[in-house]
Design an enzyme around this catalytic site. Structure first.
Site, PDB file in Angstrom:
ATOM      1  N   CYS A 169       1.084  -1.335   0.180  1.00 49.33           N
ATOM      2  CA  CYS A 169       0.121  -0.331  -0.032  1.00 49.33           C
ATOM      3  C   CYS A 169       1.153   1.258  -0.022  1.00 49.33           C
ATOM      4  O   CYS A 169       2.108   0.992   0.015  1.00 49.33           O
ATOM      5  CB  CYS A 169      -1.045  -0.124   1.099  1.00 49.33           C
ATOM      6  SG  CYS A 169      -0.275   0.338   2.795  1.00 49.33           S
ATOM      7  N   CYS A 172       3.801   2.615   2.512  1.00 50.75           N
ATOM      8  CA  CYS A 172       5.012   1.469   2.378  1.00 50.75           C
ATOM      9  C   CYS A 172       6.108   2.008   1.893  1.00 50.75           C
ATOM     10  O   CYS A 172       7.128   2.615   2.655  1.00 50.75           O
ATOM     11  CB  CYS A 172       5.088   0.298   1.703  1.00 50.75           C
ATOM     12  SG  CYS A 172       3.364  -1.009   2.444  1.00 50.75           S
ATOM     13  N   ASP A 589       5.461  28.256 -33.036  1.00 46.88           N
ATOM     14  CA  ASP A 589       6.201  28.770 -33.752  1.00 46.88           C
ATOM     15  C   ASP A 589       6.366  28.890 -35.041  1.00 46.88           C
ATOM     16  O   ASP A 589       5.265  27.847 -35.226  1.00 46.88           O
ATOM     17  CB  ASP A 589       7.625  28.287 -33.120  1.00 46.88           C
ATOM     18  CG  ASP A 589       8.945  28.767 -33.675  1.00 46.88           C
ATOM     19  OD1 ASP A 589       8.969  30.333 -33.855  1.00 46.88           O
ATOM     20  OD2 ASP A 589      10.123  28.714 -35.027  1.00 46.88           O
ATOM     21  N   ASP A 788      10.970  24.613 -31.920  1.00 48.98           N
ATOM     22  CA  ASP A 788      12.224  23.100 -33.326  1.00 48.98           C
ATOM     23  C   ASP A 788      12.690  24.281 -32.246  1.00 48.98           C
ATOM     24  O   ASP A 788      13.986  23.491 -32.782  1.00 48.98           O
ATOM     25  CB  ASP A 788      11.926  22.897 -33.998  1.00 48.98           C
ATOM     26  CG  ASP A 788      11.686  23.731 -35.667  1.00 48.98           C
ATOM     27  OD1 ASP A 788      11.332  24.738 -34.821  1.00 48.98           O
ATOM     28  OD2 ASP A 788      12.308  24.291 -36.110  1.00 48.98           O
ATOM     29  N   ASP A 792      13.980  28.739 -29.634  1.00 48.45           N
ATOM     30  CA  ASP A 792      12.438  28.472 -28.456  1.00 48.45           C
ATOM     31  C   ASP A 792      12.878  28.238 -27.617  1.00 48.45           C
ATOM     32  O   ASP A 792      11.647  28.360 -26.657  1.00 48.45           O
ATOM     33  CB  ASP A 792      11.961  27.923 -29.353  1.00 48.45           C
ATOM     34  CG  ASP A 792      10.929  28.552 -31.412  1.00 48.45           C
ATOM     35  OD1 ASP A 792      11.676  29.194 -30.981  1.00 48.45           O
ATOM     36  OD2 ASP A 792      10.971  27.628 -32.253  1.00 48.45           O
TER      37      ASP A 792
END
Length: 977
Positions: A169, A172, A589, A788, A792
């Site tokens: 659970c 733990c 962009d 890209d 950017d």
């Protein structure tokens, strides 16, 4: 009230108070420590800074470990204005901030909204700093460091797989996290119950993975260091561990079921049908004890072991609840069996059948849960299954088949039709079509030839080729994808914080409710009061299920990130996956994102005797000798149309205007209008067409043959085929799409109109893109940025979610939250749709988990008894508890059926809305000079840097956190650049 009732009530109150102190009382605290050459202080943010006075020494690197235990905008950023340092602080998380205090004195620091305040006292090496009476009173911390300012290595990271045997659970993992956090040298600990993993950031000078593994073992769990997370060996080892766990649980369940069945038969048939159908010996408590004792000891051992270990660490988990309930029932039954005369005749009922059924059902639920959880991690196994096992390489002139692990950088690899590409590389010779769908998510085969890149795990379809290996082993794209998927699956989503907070107090709260239930039933319940009190308190302990709360979020995250990877979308963190569904604005962009990023031939217009093909043949033949990108676009366009080109006999470049060429006996001029005007050629017949093309964002080039205007050839950076469809799909999702570009108003408007975009941010300088994103955020928008290029990166980091095109630069990809491997903008639509599906699934899980406990616990306590006479049997409670976890796991696995739907623009598209173009205002010039990011080379203003770093007497500024982290990994490499 009788004396017995008074004693039980007083005992219950005392037990509640004792448990409260045991679980929530003060525990050992850690003081600030010297770590190598670093001053380190831990600061808690919760309505203020604790401590709010920090004393440090000048010119020694300071590391603040800031634990923000709240949400909201007020404390989301800490600012040290005198040192030009600030840092965003994640809610309910720990953040590290490093800088070198280079001035002596008392300096204030505050939150971003200037509502929380603290004081940093910087002392010279020889004595204390002068502190005026204005220094505020409050908690005080001192960090001591000696020696010169040195670069400090980033904390290393180790990941451990926690054996499923014993981890049952979420609590733990709380136990494991607490044990690890108390170690010197440990910066951060993150546990993932869904994946059975713990990730630790640590200082290698103070601790080691071996030491960390030993601490996990002392906490009562078996942890294995994952030396190569995501590798086939690691996944195979963990798969074997899961199978061993399932086999062990199966044995325990079978033994429990076989031994419990006779006792359950005796009780159920004897009570509800007829005693005559039950053999006499099964009525004996001694016989029932003989059957159930092995169930208690063997079947229930994983539950009891973990439950008592948790209690010994001053925590409690689901196992603790079950252990307390079954031990109480078994102990009471054992006492009645051994000393029946010591118990009144009406209270001599034993509960051996309840103990056996409860433990067997709990283990059965755990077995089914383990089987179901195994399916949530299938994404990584599928990815690893894509990899080729062998490669055919050319060494010393001989073809050799070698294991893929033996392929080295620079090896020449030979490919035949139908084979898997073993590693990443560049084609040297040959041509073929490749199926890249397993990596990029694109179903259409891609044609590739010499100079093109190939990706490992893709399938060669038709041709044969040779390529040079450029990335092998851990550096291949497939290996990076596996690492990113594992990283995302191991992270926590913000929505999980509520479940974590509830889980941290859930089990003690259930114990308090069970004690109260026992006291109320004993004091006010009907006879036999002790029996009712014991049974109902046991039902409360058994039915409570923190497991469902702990599984609600991580399992859905694991499935969601895996589905993203299969669709060519790499999601770096659960937070990004959660935030994506909240986006209301996406900024695209232009160059390389909306468009192909390189010019292409678009139009040929003629006005003389030559037709389009004849004019294009002459112009393209003339441009063969030019190195200009626009010239290359014309040449490529002519070749694509099957036009044969010839060599010019003379070539002259006219600077700033164009070229003058003699070809096939014709004098040809190609360039701008000034070139033709200087030659006395009238361009009036071409002006109208030139204006139309320019209005469409294209670059018109005038052509004249033998002293007369012949036509126009136009070139443009054209839209990607899928851009308009993706924009329309985003708009249908209710997302506003904006385009950001450095192009002028007219060109930007033309491209936006083609893409169906209605808002344009034009004439934006590269370094100002992040400011434009920030401006949109100031309007109250949740902004996603798609880009890209290197320029950017700051905007991607500034956005709420940064999405990088996978075909772009490494710096942009490192700065992003989501990577679109194929570069297809449809991936943006898919990412948002996947986020919506995943978050809906998580919310369903949380509603069920909270609802189950909110309804089940009161019913088990007996709140319905006064109205309906209904009481819940502990055996029914055990079955309900097991089913609650299974339902959450099953619902999370429903996400595996989710599939990305490719958006298609409707045939009857609505009339396009007018395009609104916003021209970026000129940014005021700063007094400070521009500085260059040492990693990516971008020029930035110091005041706008995302991070800065002092290293060996120099100060370095960075455009993004990604560049800062890259520098920290190898300072010598970039400092010398």
């Amino acid at each position: 009230m009788t004396s017995e009732q008074a004693i039980v009530t007083a005992t219950g109150a005392a037990l509640t108070a004792g448990l409260w102190f045991y679980f929530f009382g003060p525990k050992a605290e850690r003081s600030a420590e010297l770590r190598g050459n670093v001053q380190e202080v831990r600061v808690t943010v919760k309505g203020g800074y604790v401590p709010d006075i920090i004393r440090v020494q000048q010119n020694v690197l300071l590391r603040l470990i800031i634990d923000r235990q709240e949400a909201g905008d007020c404390s989301a950023r800490v600012v040290f204005p005198d040192f030009q340092v600030s840092k965003s602080l994640a809610a309910f998380a720990t953040t590290s901030l490093e800088f070198t205090p280079d001035k002596v004195g008392s300096f204030g620091f505050a939150c971003g909204m200037n509502m929380l305040h603290g004081t940093l006292i910087v002392e010279a090496a020889g004595g204390p700093a002068a502190v005026g009476p204005q220094a505020p009173a409050g908690p005080f911390a001192e960090a001591v460091g000696v020696g010169p300012t040195l670069a400090v290595a980033q904390p290393e990271q180790a990941e451990f797989y926690i054996s499923a045997n014993g981890v049952t659970c979420p609590t733990c993992f709380v136990t494991i996290e607490q044990a690890l956090r108390d170690l010197p040298g440990v910066d951060e600990v993150h546990g993932n119950f869904g994946a059975n993993r713990v990730t630790v950031a640590y200082d290698p000078k103070q601790t080691s993975p071996q030491h960390l593994q030993g601490v996990i073992a002392k906490a009562g769990f078996r942890g294995e260091h994952r030396h190569e997370p995501g590798s086939a060996e690691t996944e195979d080892r963990e798969a074997a561990d899961r199978k061993a766990e399932q086999a062990d649980l199966t044995r325990r369940v079978l033994i429990g079921a076989v031994l419990t069945a006779p006792v359950l038969y005796a009780i159920m048939v004897g009570d509800f049908i007829s005693m005559a159908l039950v053999p006499e010996f099964l009525h004996s408590p001694w016989v029932q004890l003989a059957f159930i004792a092995p169930v208690m000891a063997y079947t229930g051992w994983p539950v009891h072991r973990t439950g008592w270990l948790a209690l010994s660490h001053r925590t409690a988990d689901m196992n603790s609840l079950i252990t307390l309930g079954t031990v109480a029932a078994f102990g009471y039954s054992l006492f009645v069996t051994l000393l029946p005369g010591a118990v009144p005749e009406g209270l001599r009922q034993v509960y051996f059948e309840a103990v056996g059924v409860i433990l067997t059902l709990i283990l059965l639920g755990r077995l089914l849960e383990a089987i179901a959880k195994g399916g949530t991690s299938e994404a990584i196994r599928k990815l690893l299954g894509l990899q080729a096992k062998t490669a055919r390489v050319l060494r010393d002139g001989q073809e050799q088949d070698v294991p893929v692990e033996s392929v080295q950088l620079g090896d020449t690899v030979l490919m035949r039709p139908g084979e898997k590409v073993p590693v990443d590389g560049v084609i040297l010779e040959g041509r073929s079509t490749l199926d890249e769908s397993m990596v990029t998510g694109e179903s259409l085969p891609v044609s590739k030839g010499a100079g093109d890149t190939v990706i490992g795990a893709t399938i060669n379809q038709t041709g044969a080729f040779r390529f040079r290996a450029t990335k092998v082993g851990k550096d291949t794209m497939l290996a990076q994808i596996v690492r990113l998927v594992e990283q995302a699956q191991g992270s926590k989503a913000p929505i999980q914080r509520l479940a974590d907070q509830v889980a941290s107090v859930f089990v003690p709260a259930v114990m308090f409710i069970a004690i109260a239930t026992f006291v109320v039933w004993f004091d006010f319940g009907p006879a036999p009061a002790l029996t009712h009190a014991l049974v109902n308190a046991m039902a409360v302990l058994i039915i409570a299920c923190p497991c469902a709360l702990g599984l609600a979020t991580p399992l859905s995250i694991m499935v969601g990130t895996g589905k993203g990877a299969q669709s060519g979308i790499l999601i770096r963190s659960a937070e990004a996956l959660e935030t994506a569904h909240k986006l209301d604005t996406v900024v695209l962009d232009k160059t390389g994102t909306l468009t192909k990023g390189k010019p292409a031939l678009t139009d040929v217009r003629t006005v003389g005797a030559l037709d389009d093909a004849a004019l294009l043949r002459l112009v393209a033949s003339a441009e063969r000798s030019s190195e200009h990108p626009l010239a290359q676009a014309i040449v490529d366009g002519a070749k694509a149309r099957g036009i044969a080109l010839t060599e010019p006999t003379s070539f002259e470049s006219v600077t700033g205007k164009g070229i003058r060429v003699t070809i096939e006996g014709h004098e040809l001029l190609v360039g701008n209008a000034r070139l033709l005007a200087d030659a006395g050629i009238d361009t009036g017949a071409l002006e109208t067409a030139a204006g139309e093309l320019a209005a469409q964002g294209k670059t018109p080039m005038f052509a004249a043959v033998d002293g007369a205007a012949a036509g126009i050839v136009a070139v443009a950076d054209t839209l990607k085929q899928e851009s308009a469809e993706a924009v329309a799909a985003l708009q249908r999702l209710g997302v506003e799409v904006a385009m950001i570009t450095g192009d002028n108003r007219r060109t930007a408007e033309a491209i936006a109109r083609q893409a169906g975009i209605t808002r344009v941010l034009a004439e934006v300088l590269p370094q100002d893109k992040a400011l434009e994103v920030k401006r949109l955020q100031a309007e109250g928008r949740r902004v996603g940025m798609v880009g890209d290029g290197i320029n950017d990166a700051p905007a991607l980091a500034q956005a709420d979610v940064g999405l990088a095109i996978g075909t772009g630069t490494d710096v942009a990809i490192e700065s992003s939250d989501i990577t679109l491997i194929s570069g297809d903008l449809q991936g943006v639509v898919t990412a948002i749709a996947l986020s919506k599906a995943t978050m809906a699934n998580i919310k369903q899980n949380l509603v069920f988990a909270f609802g189950y406990n909110a309804i089940g616990i009161p019913v088990a306590a007996g709140v319905l008894y006064p109205f309906t006479g209904l009481l819940l049997s502990p055996m029914i409670a055990a079955a309900a508890m097991a089913l609650s976890s299974l339902s959450v796991v099953g619902n999370a696995n429903r996400l595996r059926t989710w599939h990305a739907q490719r958006a298609v623009t409707p045939k009857d598209s609505p009339t396009p809305a007018p395009v609104i173009v916003e021209v970026a205002p000129a940014q005021p010039k700063e007094v400070s000079t521009m500085v260059k990011d040492p990693v990516c080379g971008m020029e930035i203003q110091p005041g706008q840097a995302a991070a800065k770093m002092d290293h060996q007497g120099g100060t370095y500024y960075f455009c993004s956190a990604a560049c800062h982290d890259t520098f920290m990994a190898d300072p010598a490499k970039y400092a010398a650049a």
